[in-house]
Write a protein that holds these residues in place. Structure first.
Motif, mmCIF file in Angstrom:
data_model
loop_
_atom_site.group_PDB
_atom_site.id
_atom_site.type_symbol
_atom_site.label_atom_id
_atom_site.label_comp_id
_atom_site.label_asym_id
_atom_site.label_seq_id
_atom_site.Cartn_x
_atom_site.Cartn_y
_atom_site.Cartn_z
ATOM 1 N N GLU A 1 1.556 -8.177 6.128
ATOM 2 C CA GLU A 1 2.262 -7.369 6.861
ATOM 3 C C GLU A 1 3.596 -7.189 7.325
ATOM 4 O O GLU A 1 4.188 -6.387 7.539
ATOM 5 N N GLU B 1 -1.028 -4.790 2.976
ATOM 6 C CA GLU B 1 -2.393 -5.412 3.521
ATOM 7 C C GLU B 1 -2.014 -6.344 4.589
ATOM 8 O O GLU B 1 -0.785 -7.016 4.949
ATOM 9 N N GLU C 1 0.857 -1.159 -0.088
ATOM 10 C CA GLU C 1 0.080 -0.131 0.017
ATOM 11 C C GLU C 1 0.553 1.125 0.121
ATOM 12 O O GLU C 1 0.449 2.231 -0.424
ATOM 13 N N LYS C 2 2.104 1.268 0.472
ATOM 14 C CA LYS C 2 2.973 2.269 0.700
ATOM 15 C C LYS C 2 4.528 1.904 0.822
ATOM 16 O O LYS C 2 4.518 0.909 1.333
ATOM 17 N N LYS D 1 6.776 0.109 3.293
ATOM 18 C CA LYS D 1 6.126 0.656 4.507
ATOM 19 C C LYS D 1 5.054 0.380 5.083
ATOM 20 O O LYS D 1 4.685 0.364 6.350
ATOM 21 N N GLU D 2 3.995 -0.126 4.297
ATOM 22 C CA GLU D 2 2.661 -0.522 4.585
ATOM 23 C C GLU D 2 2.125 -1.593 3.466
ATOM 24 O O GLU D 2 2.312 -1.241 2.370
#
Length: 204
Positions: free
Chosen positions: A187, A183, A140-141, A180-181
């Motif tokens: 994780e 799901e 995500e990031k 960094k991020e």
């Protein structure tokens, strides 16, 4: 854009000093990554050739020692898959790299030709990222920076009073987890970049 112009201005200012030589570099690179998670269910999904280009600046410390920096555009590829084959993703990342390396030169190994070893690190700033298939993204990031260790070797040929040609290769091993991020199911995903580069260029 303002930061980029400021960095170019700084490099140009350095170039006005007699002990600093500025140049241009073009480098075919093979970009891949090391992928892992705690359950060891993910793995790297291959590598891809890309092209890097940028400015280089070598400052004289002594006859055989040079501090080498610059501003390099460096594209990378992040790709991974899980053991079941249900997840297979590829991301395109683009960085601005500011290297800080030491070049150690030999005596002349042929007329006007010297060899060198290069060692150091770099600060890489992420300027763009894109998922190959945006319909589903596990990451995500991404982290905004990366810091690789750089090891290299090559030769320089003095082609004229103010012109030097160089060629060599380098290995760049990223130390920072680019994720960094992600799901929840991934994780703990860790992706670290690896780059093999063939460095070609000219200094003035």
């Amino acid at each position: 854009m303002k930061k980029l112009l400021f960095l170019l201005f700084i490099l140009g200012s350095f170039g006005s000093m007699a002990q600093v030589k500025l140049g241009l570099k073009l480098a075919p690179v093979v970009a891949s990554n090391r992928a892992k998670n705690q359950a060891q269910t993910v793995e790297n999904d291959g590598s891809k050739m890309k092209f890097s280009v940028g400015l280089v600046a070598d400052q004289t410390l002594s006859e055989t020692y040079f501090l080498s920096s610059g501003l390099i555009y460096l594209p990378k590829r992040v790709a991974f898959r899980d053991a079941t084959g249900t997840v297979e993703e590829e991301y395109k990342l683009q960085y601005l790299q500011i290297p800080a390396t030491l070049k150690l030169f030999t005596n002349e190994i042929a007329p006007d030709v010297k060899g060198f070893l290069q060692i150091g690190s770099a600060l890489e700033i992420l300027v763009f990222n894109e998922e190959e298939d945006p319909s589903y993204t596990t990451v995500e990031k991404f982290n905004p920076i990366d810091i690789p260790v750089i090891l290299g070797a090559g030769i320089e040929y003095r082609a004229g009073i103010n012109t030097t040609l160089f060629g060599g290769f380098s290995y760049q091993r990223g130390l920072v987890n680019t994720v960094k991020e992600a799901e929840a199911a991934f994780e703990d995903l860790q992706l670290r970049n690896t780059v093999f580069s063939i460095d070609l260029g000219v200094k003035f």
